[in-house]
Every structure is written in structure tokens, then in C-alpha cells.
Design an enzyme around this catalytic site. Structure first.
Site, PDB file in Angstrom:
ATOM      1  N   LYS A  33       0.809  -1.216   0.000  1.00 21.50           N
ATOM      2  CA  LYS A  33       0.000   0.000   0.000  1.00 21.50           C
ATOM      3  C   LYS A  33       0.849   1.276   0.000  1.00 21.50           C
ATOM      4  CE  LYS A  33      -0.823   0.067   5.030  1.00 21.50           C
ATOM      5  NZ  LYS A  33      -0.091   1.305   5.325  1.00 21.50           N
ATOM      6  N   THR A  34       1.998   1.255   0.667  1.00 15.85           N
ATOM      7  CA  THR A  34       2.851   2.446   0.650  1.00 15.85           C
ATOM      8  C   THR A  34       3.349   2.721  -0.761  1.00 15.85           C
ATOM      9  OG1 THR A  34       3.558   2.001   2.925  1.00 15.85           O
ATOM     10  CG2 THR A  34       4.889   3.537   1.645  1.00 15.85           C
ATOM     11  N   ASP A 216      -3.545   7.473   4.718  1.00 13.40           N
ATOM     12  CA  ASP A 216      -3.172   6.081   4.945  1.00 13.40           C
ATOM     13  C   ASP A 216      -3.747   5.631   6.285  1.00 13.40           C
ATOM     14  OD1 ASP A 216      -2.003   3.650   4.510  1.00 13.40           O
ATOM     15  OD2 ASP A 216       0.002   4.264   5.132  1.00 13.40           O
ATOM     16  N   GLU A 217      -3.941   4.326   6.440  1.00  9.79           N
ATOM     17  CA  GLU A 217      -4.484   3.747   7.679  1.00  9.79           C
ATOM     18  C   GLU A 217      -5.832   4.392   8.042  1.00  9.79           C
ATOM     19  OE1 GLU A 217      -3.059   1.212   8.563  1.00  9.79           O
ATOM     20  OE2 GLU A 217      -0.888   1.364   8.345  1.00  9.79           O
ATOM     21  N   GLN A 247      -7.423  -4.481  10.127  1.00  8.72           N
ATOM     22  CA  GLN A 247      -6.267  -4.041  10.915  1.00  8.72           C
ATOM     23  C   GLN A 247      -6.606  -2.829  11.784  1.00  8.72           C
ATOM     24  OE1 GLN A 247      -2.301  -4.410   8.857  1.00  8.72           O
ATOM     25  NE2 GLN A 247      -3.583  -4.682   7.034  1.00  8.72           N
ATOM     26  N   ARG A 603       2.737  -9.862  10.526  1.00 11.17           N
ATOM     27  CA  ARG A 603       4.043  -9.186  10.513  1.00 11.17           C
ATOM     28  C   ARG A 603       5.144 -10.165  10.118  1.00 11.17           C
ATOM     29  NH1 ARG A 603       2.076  -5.087   9.349  1.00 11.17           N
ATOM     30  NH2 ARG A 603       0.223  -6.379   9.310  1.00 11.17           N
TER      31      ARG A 603
END
Length: 767
Positions: A33-34, A216-217, A247, A603
Site C-alpha cells: 500500500k505504501t 493512509d491507515e 487491521q 508481521r
């Protein structure tokens, strides 16, 4: 093909190429996504959008720095505003401070400073706290601010005694903040949201200024952040929100999952793109995570997949206790490092709460394994650092009473409590900042001439330092630690701890020097003291994490979000810890706990170990542990189950002799330890008694009872226990002989009971 798009998959390209109109990017873990956000910024610039019209917001400074770095690589020389929400709020407030009653040089109070202010207000206003701590009251104020409820709008609820205390403390606290030209973290968002709401012309100007907003997020936004984003996307609704409902793990601090779940309702023409390909984890790891999160209801479904290898099976390991758990992990890491198979930085150990780190720290030290703990503001919270920075705060904002109190007698100047009390009374009486009151020390009634002289000398020192505040930050801090006498006091001390403190303030000078050097790339002509202080105030949890050091990383699951490691150990996968005991009574909290476990699992890149113990010392009590109910929702048959170094091809729960009900996890926050509670011998037999009235003593001894199957019990069922009486089932977890119930008894309170080992019996159906 455009070089910008060459390394993107089809879904990523679609998101990058979208220009006008609202966009929701549902980005699964490890889906790049980044890369999508930064490539989208570069594509907008390539389409002729001016850099000043693009605003990118995220939640951590580390994430913002990484985005800026990537944008610079993709579009050299372009200055796009990439920021955290709080830094964005601080910058806007400095531009429009007068509209919310602040000076442009306002101070941002960290948690400890805001608590000190609240305590001072409670004491000065003689507010009865009803035994609630300042932390509880502050949490109530913070919750109100996150919901955009201002001090004059707050209304207490008759069902909540705490809200009555908050209703009195909140306005007084907010008044004190404004008088000190200070804000707390929540104000950075509340003030901006109110500013945009109350000033239509300002809102329209900023909406036009930032025509393309990327966030973002998005699943972590609270009500205030939601309102800010809506206000900036009315005239130019080009909001691109990237996030993942699976998330969302910050509901406890105000994040509203509905913001992302309802995005298409808020923006009717929204385009929705799913990033479902995972580039991080093995198939085995991703499969377990996907199965687990599939048990949540409040989500947007995604079909996660990866082209990575199957990888090693997840290990599910049972240990005797937490020391054995920690020692085994340390031994494994030490062996991998010694063999050259792995570096220390390849490993991470996650835990639900910080209290679980102690045994892991001890074991890693014993095995000479280098490690670092992610603790956020740890450096800036050290006493000597806060002392020096408080001088900087005071010369930057002379109204800052918290900074005045911290610096006036540090180092010691012989200004005692009696003097400060008189000064404080004078300041309150006339509504002036403490520094201004100190300037009038000679006129304060009852203040000795000697004390007044010392206060005047301190004022002169502050004014001298303030005259140098416009220089490089390193020089300003150098002047503070020299002119104040702080460095000399540490140099003259024979205390070994003072030698360490001296080293820390020297490190602060290094930090300031690096800021002076780096800020020239972020601010036209460099930055000054105000910007440096803003950076220290807005440190995020992972900002001090050294991702380039060769150390094992220890952190909470909440801190782990956004990171990745080749090998992950997730400890204490046990009911009452993960999921946390507070979630047993609340379905939404339980789903957030499941999302937290999902984040931890995803992770891991190559190897993952989940561990639990038979018996754990936790919060001062030794308890038999019960495997997490989340393990029942994962493909445990595929996992390597290990016990005492032996591999078992059996159900991992068979390794437990389940404890009797009184040893199962109970609420560690209860007023009394379980052992000290009086036993309740009376059986409750009437509806009146179930509602809380006193129970009559039994007229005859209890008769032998029939044990019921765990499957005979259901949610909201009324049940009877021979010792605790009647109760109602509030939640259920597990299956078969691991099935456990949380029961609310009228007199005995809440109990968590393993049904297969309990004399509990149904009294009736639901209700």
C-alpha cells in the site's frame, strides 16, 4: 508501459491511475500500500497537479518519513506535504491560532504535562474526584474530545459518576490550557475540526488549497479526523483513503471502524479497489491469518493470496511457565545467530501488554542476545531531557505555567514550596501566567524579599535565553544547559546517575544538531526552536525504533503495526491476555482483539511461533493458563505442536490438564484478589435474588448434581452454581472440553468457568 507502472500489479495500477473522485483502497497486509500511495502521488504530479495541492496524511512520523523519501525518489525536487495528522493539525493551528484563542507559539503538552495541569486544576478548583484518578478523568476528557464534544457541550450521564467529575474538570482544564496558550494531543484535532466547522471561508480556502487528499491507515481515524477529512473534500471530493478494516486496532483510543466501513455511503461515487496479493508472508502464515480474521463480522471481505512459497509450518509451543517460554525463545535466537543462519535484527517478539516483556528481557540478557524495546517517547521523557526542554518551552511560550514550574527550581535555586504557593495564588487571583507573576515578585504580599530576589533572577535568566531563541536549535539548547547551571551541577556531582544524565543532555545536543541539518530539506530556510519542540512533542511509538541496528525487537502488538520481520514470536496466546479479558463481555472488543492477533501474525515473513504456558505469574498472581480461543479459529492441525522439545501430532489442548474453575483467569483489576473474597455458601434461588437482593440461607444442604455437557449451555442462559447461586451467561469461548463461560452472578460477581470441570447447571433457556 510507463516506468512508474511497470512493477505494479493490476489492482495497484488501477489505484495509481485513478485521478479525480473519491477512492477507497482496501489494502490487505503486505499488499504494497505504501508503494501505491507514493506512486499515486507521483502520477498526480505527472498529470500536472501542483505539489502544493497534494496532502498526504498518515499516523506515524516514521511512515511519513518513508513516504517523503519514496516520493522524492519518484519525483525529485517536488515538495509534497506528507505529514502525520497531529503535525498537520499543529501547522494549521499555528497559521490560524487566533481563531481558537491561542498564540502562534502555543505549547503542545505531552501526557505527563497535561496530567500535571489537570491535577493542578482539580486542586485549585477543589473539584471532588470521588476517588477517580487523574488518569481516569483525563481519559474521560480525551474520549469527549475525540467525539468532538467541547467543554461547554459536555453533559454528564446519570448512570456514570465519572462523567459528573469530568463535567466539572473538563471546562476548568480547558480554560487553564487556553490561559497557558497550550494544547494537549487531542486538541490538535479538536481545534482544527471546530475551526473548519465554524469558519466556512477557512474551510473552503483549505479545500481549494488541498485538492487531492490521500490518507493512509484510514481505519484508524477517529471522529475528529473524519470531520477534518470530510471538510477538506467537499468542494474537491478527491479523497483517496487507504486502509483495512481487518487491521483496525485502536478503538480503545477513539478510532471509529465505521469510518472505513461506511466510506461508500459518505462518498456515493467512490471507486473501491482491493489489494489482495500479499508480498510479505508465506502461504502457511497467510492461511492462518485469513482463517482467523474470517470469524469477524464487521469487515469488508477480501480474498488474500500470495505467490510466495508454502514456507515452514507455524509452530505452536506449550511451555511450563513464562520463564521456560522466554528462555527457549532466547536459546533459539542465540543458536540461529551463532550458526550464521540469522541476524539478531531478523527477530521480533510480540506481546499483548508491556508487562509480559520482563521475562523475555531477562532471558535475552542471560543469553547475550542484543535487543531493543520500542517504548516511544522514552528518551524525551527522561527527567533531565524534560528539564532542558522545559526551558525551551518557556522561552518559546512565556505563558506556559507547566514549563515554569519545572524550570524555576531546576537546578536548585532555593525557591521553596512556600514561595511557589504564594506565587501561584497571586497568578490565580489576577489571571496572569506564573512568569508574569514572578516579574511582580516584589509586590506579592507575604513574599520575603530574599525569595522575591531569587524569582527576579530567574526571570532575568529566562529573558536572556529568550533573546537567543532565534538561532540554531543546537545553540539555543547549548545556552540553556550552560546559562541555567544545569550542566555544571551534573559535572560537579559525584553521583554516577548524574554522569549518565550529563551524557543524555549531550545526546540532546546531538539530536538538535541533526535536526538543524535535516530541517533545511523540510522547511524553507531551515527550522527553528518551535519546530524542534513540535517534533519532540509529537514523537510516535515506533519513532525511536532503530530499524538499521542488529538487535532483536521487543514490542507490543499495537506497536508492531506497519512493520515486518523474517521471524516473529508471539507469546502468551492465552485467554485473558489475547484476547484480553475485557473483551469477554463485548463482541466488538473481541473482534478488535482478533484483529490485533491478525496484525501480529501478518508481521511475520518466513517463520512464526505462537506460544502459551501451563502456568503464568501475571499481575502478582500465579494462574493456570487456558489456550486462547483464537487458536480454535486457526488451522492448528497444520501447525507443528511442540511440548518440552518433543513434537506431537495431537491436539495441542491435550497437553493441558485443565484447572478447576477457581484457578481460571479472573479479572486482575478486581478490588480484591480472588483468594481474599469471602465464599458465598448460600444458593440463590429466586428472580429477586438474581437481580441483586440478599439471598436467604439454604434450608437444607445442596444435593448432588448432574454434570451437563458444555454444549448444553448457551449465551444469555440463566444458570445455577451450588456455591455462587444464580447467574447469567454473558459470553462463551472455545469448544468441547475447552468450552468456557463468563457468568455474571448476582452476589459473587463475574466468574470465568471451564464448563467441563464445573458443577454449573442450566436453569432455563435464554433470558
Amino acid at each position: 508501459m510507463d516506468p512508474l507502472l511497470q512493477k505494479l500489479n493490476a489492482a495497484q495500477r488501477e489505484a495509481v491511475l485513478h485521478v479525480d473522485g473519491p477512492l477507497l483502497i482496501l489494502a490487505g497486509p503486505g499488499s504494497g500500500k505504501t508503494r501505491v500511495v507514493t506512486h499515486r502521488i507521483a502520477h498526480l504530479l505527472k498529470q500536472g497537479v501542483h505539489a502544493s495541492q497534494i496532502l498526504a496524511l498518515t499516523f506515524t512520523n516514521k511512515a511519513a518519513q518513508e513516504m517523503r523519501r519514496r516520493v522524492e525518489q519518484l519525483a525529485p525536487g517536488e515538495r509534497v506535504w506528507v505529514s502525520t495528522f497531529h503535525r498537520f493539525g499543529a501547522r494549521l493551528l499555528r497559521e490560524r491560532a487566533d481563531l481558537v484563542g491561542l498564540g502562534q507559539n502555543f505549547t503542545i503538552y505531552d501526557t505527563s504535562d497535561s496530567r500535571q495541569t489537570l491535577k493542578r486544576v482539580i486542586e485549585a478548583e477543589k473539584i471532588p474526584t470521588m476517588h477517580y484518578t487523574a488518569d481516569r478523568i483525563a481519559a474521560g476528557i480525551s474520549s469527549a474530545k475525540n467525539k468532538l464534544i467541547t467543554a461547554d457541550e459536555y453533559q454528564p450521564r446519570s448512570s456514570s459518576p465519572l462523567s459528573s467529575v469530568v463535567a466539572r474538570a473538563y471546562p476548568a482544564y480547558q480554560e487553564r490550557l487556553l490561559a497557558s496558550s497550550a494544547v494537549d494531543f487531542d486538541d490538535l484535532l479538536l481545534h482544527v475540526a471546530k475551526l473548519l466547522k465554524d469558519n466556512p471561508e477557512v474551510r473552503a480556502e483549505l479545500d481549494s488549497r488541498f485538492r487531492y487528499v490521500l490518507v493512509d491507515e484510514y481505519q484508524d481515524t477517529n471522529r475528529a479526523q473524519y470531520v477534518i477529512l470530510r471538510a477538506l473534500s467537499l468542494d474537491y471530493p478527491n479523497l483517496a483513503a487507504t486502509g483495512d478494516p481487518d487491521q483496525s486496532i485502536y478503538g480503545w483510543r477513539g478510532a471509529d471502524l465505521n469510518n472505513i466501513l461506511d466510506f461508500e455511503k459518505d462518498y456515493g461515487q467512490a471507486k473501491v479497489i482491493r489489494l489482495e496479493q500479499n508480498y510479505r508472508s508465506t502461504k502457511a502464515i497467510l492461511r492462518a491469518a485469513d482463517m482467523l480474521i474470517g470469524h469477524n463480522q464487521r469487515r469488508k471481505k477480501k480474498a488474500l493470496f500470495t505467490e510466495n512459497d508454502e514456507g515452514a509450518p507455524i509452530r505452536l509451543v506449550t511451555y511450563a511457565d513464562q520463564d521456560a517460554e522466554a528462555s527457549a525463545i532466547a536459546q533459539q535466537i542465540r543458536a540461529a545467530i551463532d550458526s550464521g543462519e540469522r541476524k539478531a535484527s531478523d527477530f521480533a517478539v510480540f506481546y499483548r501488554i508491556n508487562a509480559l516483556s520482563r521475562s523475555v528481557e531477562r532471558a535475552l540478557r542471560a543469553h547475550r542476545v542484543p535487543f531493543q524495546m520500542v517504548r516511544g517517547q522514552e528518551f524525551y521523557q527522561r527527567k533531565e531531557i524534560k528539564d532542558v526542554l522545559a526551558y525551551c518551552q518557556l522561552i518559546n511560550n512565556p505563558k506556559d505555567d507547566v514549563a515554569f514550574v519545572r524550570t524555576v527550581n531546576s537546578p536548585t535555586r532555593g525557591i521553596g514550596k512556600k514561595t511557589l504557593d504564594a506565587l501561584n495564588d497571586h497568578a490565580y487571583r489576577y489571571g496572569t501566567p506564573l512568569l508574569d507573576a514572578a516579574r511582580e515578585a516584589g509586590l506579592i504580599e507575604g513574599l520575603a524579599k530574599r525569595s522575591a530576589t531569587k524569582l527576579s533572577q530567574f526571570v532575568a535568566l529566562v529573558e536572556k535565553l529568550a533573546s537567543r531563541a532565534a538561532g540554531p536549535v543546537e545553540e539555543v539548547i547549548g545556552s540553556v544547559i550552560t546559562e541555567s547551571g544545569y550542566r555544571q551541577r551534573l559535572v560537579d556531582s559525584d553521583d554516577e546517575e548524574d554522569a549518565s544524565r550529563l551524557a543524555n543532555i549531550e545526546e540532546l545536543l546531538t539530536d538538535a544538531r541533526q535536526f538543524d541539518e535535516e530541517s533545511e530539506g523540510e522547511f524553507e530556510g531551515g527550522a527553528g526552536l518551535e519546530e524542534y519542540l513540535e517534533r519532540t512533542w509529537l514523537v510516535n511509538e515506533t519513532d525511536n525504533w532503530e530499524d538499521d541496528s542488529d538487535k532483536v525487537t521487543l514490542m507490543t502488538l499495537h506497536a508492531a503495526k506497519g512493520l515486518e520481520f523474517p521471524v516473529v514470536y508471539l507469546v502468551a496466546v492465552e485467554d485473558g491476555i489475547l484476547p484480553h479479558e475485557r473483551s469477554s463481555m463485548d463482541t466488538q472488543q473481541l473482534e478488535e482483539e482478533r484483529r490485533l492477533a491478525f496484525v501480529g501474525i501478518t508481521r511475520a515473513e518466513q517463520q512464526l511461533q505462537l506460544s502459551l504456558v501451563r502456568r503464568r505469574d501475571f499481575r502478582g498472581q500465579r494462574r493456570m493458563a487456558v489456550p486462547s480461543s483464537f487458536l480454535m479459529e486457526m488451522p492448528t492441525a497444520e501447525m507443528d505442536t511442540d511440548h518440552g522439545g518433543q513434537t506431537f501430532e495431537i491436539d495441542p489442548w491435550e497437553q493441558f490438564e485443565l484447572p478447576p474453575e477457581e484457578e481460571v483467569w479472573t479479572d486482575p483489576n478486581a478490588a480484591e484478589p480472588e483468594e481474599s473474597k469471602p465464599s458465598i455458601s448460600a444458593a440463590i434461588t429466586t428472580a429477586a435474588e438474581l437481580s441483586g437482593e440478599a439471598a436467604p440461607k439454604p434450608s437444607h444442604p445442596p444435593q448432588p448434581h448432574t454434570r451437563f455437557s458444555p454444549d448444553d449451555f448457551s449465551l444469555d442462559m440463566t444458570v445455577r452454581h451450588p456455591e455462587y447461586g444464580l447467574g447469567k451467561i454473558k459470553s462463551l469461548s472455545g469448544a468441547g472440553k475447552r468450552r468456557a463461560a463468563t457468568v455474571e452472578f448476582a452476589l459473587a460477581g463475574e466468574r470465568r468457568i471451564v464448563l467441563a470441570h464445573s458443577p454449573l447447571e442450566p436453569v432455563g433457556n435464554k433470558g
